[in-house]
Design an enzyme around this catalytic site. Sequence first.
Site, mmCIF file in Angstrom:
data_model
loop_
_atom_site.group_PDB
_atom_site.id
_atom_site.type_symbol
_atom_site.label_atom_id
_atom_site.label_comp_id
_atom_site.label_asym_id
_atom_site.label_seq_id
_atom_site.Cartn_x
_atom_site.Cartn_y
_atom_site.Cartn_z
ATOM 1 N N HIS A 198 0.810 -1.218 0.000
ATOM 2 C CA HIS A 198 0.000 0.000 0.000
ATOM 3 C C HIS A 198 0.841 1.264 0.000
ATOM 4 C CE1 HIS A 198 -3.251 -2.827 0.669
ATOM 5 N NE2 HIS A 198 -3.926 -1.924 -0.010
ATOM 6 N N ARG A 305 -10.281 4.679 -2.144
ATOM 7 C CA ARG A 305 -9.882 3.812 -1.015
ATOM 8 C C ARG A 305 -10.215 4.524 0.295
ATOM 9 N NH1 ARG A 305 -5.366 2.459 -4.700
ATOM 10 N NH2 ARG A 305 -5.189 0.198 -4.820
ATOM 11 N N ARG A 345 -15.139 2.686 -2.158
ATOM 12 C CA ARG A 345 -15.007 1.359 -1.589
ATOM 13 C C ARG A 345 -15.206 1.438 -0.076
ATOM 14 N NH1 ARG A 345 -9.562 -1.899 -2.399
ATOM 15 N NH2 ARG A 345 -8.726 -0.331 -0.995
ATOM 16 N N GLU A 443 -11.141 -10.119 -5.695
ATOM 17 C CA GLU A 443 -9.717 -10.099 -5.330
ATOM 18 C C GLU A 443 -9.315 -11.313 -4.508
ATOM 19 O OE1 GLU A 443 -8.809 -6.449 -3.284
ATOM 20 O OE2 GLU A 443 -10.600 -6.536 -2.041
ATOM 21 N N ASN A 466 -4.170 -6.581 -7.322
ATOM 22 C CA ASN A 466 -3.077 -6.646 -6.336
ATOM 23 C C ASN A 466 -3.313 -7.781 -5.352
ATOM 24 O OD1 ASN A 466 -2.409 -4.250 -7.584
ATOM 25 N ND2 ASN A 466 -3.399 -3.001 -6.023
ATOM 26 N N ASP A 467 -4.525 -7.844 -4.834
ATOM 27 C CA ASP A 467 -4.819 -8.918 -3.888
ATOM 28 C C ASP A 467 -5.074 -10.234 -4.598
ATOM 29 O OD1 ASP A 467 -4.565 -7.959 -1.251
ATOM 30 O OD2 ASP A 467 -6.262 -6.628 -1.619
ATOM 31 N N ARG A 477 2.112 -9.376 -0.584
ATOM 32 C CA ARG A 477 2.441 -8.287 -1.507
ATOM 33 C C ARG A 477 3.373 -7.242 -0.896
ATOM 34 N NH1 ARG A 477 -3.559 -5.453 -1.895
ATOM 35 N NH2 ARG A 477 -2.529 -3.522 -2.443
ATOM 36 N N CYS A 514 -9.337 -2.433 -11.081
ATOM 37 C CA CYS A 514 -8.845 -1.259 -10.350
ATOM 38 C C CYS A 514 -7.528 -1.548 -9.656
ATOM 39 C CB CYS A 514 -9.877 -0.751 -9.354
ATOM 40 S SG CYS A 514 -10.270 -1.929 -8.067
HETATM 41 C C1 PEP Z 1 -6.380 -4.560 -5.233
HETATM 42 O O1 PEP Z 1 -6.271 -5.410 -4.349
HETATM 43 O O2 PEP Z 1 -5.989 -4.733 -6.406
HETATM 44 C C2 PEP Z 1 -6.990 -3.249 -4.941
HETATM 45 C C3 PEP Z 1 -7.290 -2.409 -5.897
HETATM 46 O O3 PEP Z 1 -7.189 -2.928 -3.645
HETATM 47 P P1 PEP Z 1 -6.008 -2.550 -2.645
HETATM 48 O O4 PEP Z 1 -4.764 -2.386 -3.470
HETATM 49 O O5 PEP Z 1 -6.383 -1.305 -1.944
HETATM 50 O O6 PEP Z 1 -5.959 -3.744 -1.739
HETATM 51 MG MG MG Z 2 -7.295 -5.156 -2.478
#
Ligand code: PEP
Ligand code: MG
Length: 584
Positions: A198, A305, A345, A443, A466-467, A477, A514
């Site tokens: 993050h 976010r 979100r 995710e 990402n998740d 991550r 996203c």
């Molecule tokens: C993701 O997981 O891709 C996402 C957009 O949410 P975050 O990166 O805030 O976990």
């Molecule tokens: Mg996420």
Amino acid sequence: MASFTLQGIPVSRGIAIGRAHLLRPAALDVQHYLVAQEQVEAEVGRLQQAIVQVHRELQMIWSDLPQDAPTELGAFLDVHALILSDPMISEAPLDIIRTRHYNAEWALVTQIDVLSAQFDEIEDDYLRERKADIQQVAERVLKVLTGSAHALPRAEGIDERSANMVVVARDISPADMMQFRDAAFNGFITDEGGQNSHTALVSRSLGIPAVVGTGNASRLIEQDDWLIVDSDAGVVIVAPSPLVLEQYRERQALLLKARKKLLKLKKTPAVTLDGVEITLLANIELPDHAMAAMEAGASGVGLFRSEFLFMGRTGHTHRLPTEEEQFIAYRNAVQAMKGRPVTIRTLDVGADKPLDTTEHNILNPALGLRAIRYCLAEPQIFMTQLRAMLRASAFGPVQILIPMMAHSFEIDQSLAMIEQAKSELAAENKKFDDNILVGAMIEVPAAALTVQLFVKKLDFLSVGTNDLIQYTLAIDRADHEVAHLYNDIHPAILQLLHMTVTAGEKAGIPVAICGGMAGDRRLTRLLIGMGFRELSMPAAQLPEIKQEILNTNLEALQPYIKKILRSYDPQVVQETLHFLGSVA
Ligand code: PEP
Ligand code: MG
């Protein structure tokens, strides 16, 4: 000093050149020596003066706090001032100098060690965590004693040197990154972190060159070293030669020029050569980032976010942002977007986004009570947020996006809570959009594998790559040691993406992306070729993704997309993807 290079993980774009500003804790490796009897009082005076100066510093930080600073920041400063005044810190080390003739730094560290050991014995988690505050206070005093105290300059009134400052730290929490947003620094480097931790995401949305996961930059780089941060290559050059510096300055100027040119595309719709329109949206972390989204020409906000409004506060419910505070924040974002949709979100805390640092440190936070799991376990916090979001929907199009869903009951309970929030507001005669769209993030692999259920129950989906990558490939991550395994074109990921977008298409509901993949130009053709029609990314990346779309002939890509999706061989995927980039 000899030049050397550090390799890390690229997380943002561009080049930063500047001097190092270390956020390294000054702690504990201080000089140790004995002072002569006749020097003892002078040494005592040195420590007393340092303590007075830190008191002054704390007061200055207090009065400089920006208006929108979370109230807890002030409270933290108060706690630090109290600790500093406590005889345990302000007097005990003086006695150590007098009785044992230790130098001031050594005396302070000795006393801190004693206090830390006492704190470790404390049963109460909250009190035990205060040890960190005591250490931070001690670090401030040590910095003054060793002459390495530096405050992070703020944007106004910066001198030329601080404008060229690169922050170097072991790690920076996402909440701290947010506080740096109006400080004058132009790059940052951390030892920890992965491509989509993050902290990395925040740097990307601030559009600041960054390299994370260097392993040991904060130990190898010295305060004020000249640095080049090449965040495209993930490389840091320490103490570069004049020639290298000159080359990078030229590259930097070229990149800036190219970026400016791209901004001319602001009003051009993102349509492929064969006439397919792609909706480009922005990811934001705070309402005032909506300005950057508008400037980049975003068609809306695809991911707000919201947890960044909650972070850096303490974990007590009454200190979280109230419904009114949240309502104002969401409404500000909605109004700034001037009629374009804003997808907010719901709270996604936990894992590497703890609400506060005093939270229980459970073994595996990424698999713990995160996001919707947290919200359903804390229905009051969730309800407050849903009401605020709904109220903001009276001022422009709002969509509610729910993170980390994996179970059917999570969808049902979330929808039921939204209905309850609506009926409460209706009973109170408060305005909201009764037809507000509700979507889920895909995710967790389980969600992608059962996407048929999701498309039945929800209005839209948004893939959090990402998740999805973290959970599918079982790699944290934020952990730089497994960052090399983070592979967004792993065939497993591509299959899950394909399943999701196809299910959405069949059901006639929009499916956006996203996560970080949406803002990666090398993947744009692949994603739109697979069928994604909405991409949401940090505003800074939007112009170059648009340019890629404008140069793409979707129809011509199809045979190669099919080849990629049929292949389980990473090399074939990689090569075909490479080839995809040159299809005219
Ligand atoms: C993701 O997981 O891709 C996402 C957009 O949410 P975050 O990166 O805030 O976990
Ligand atoms: Mg996420």
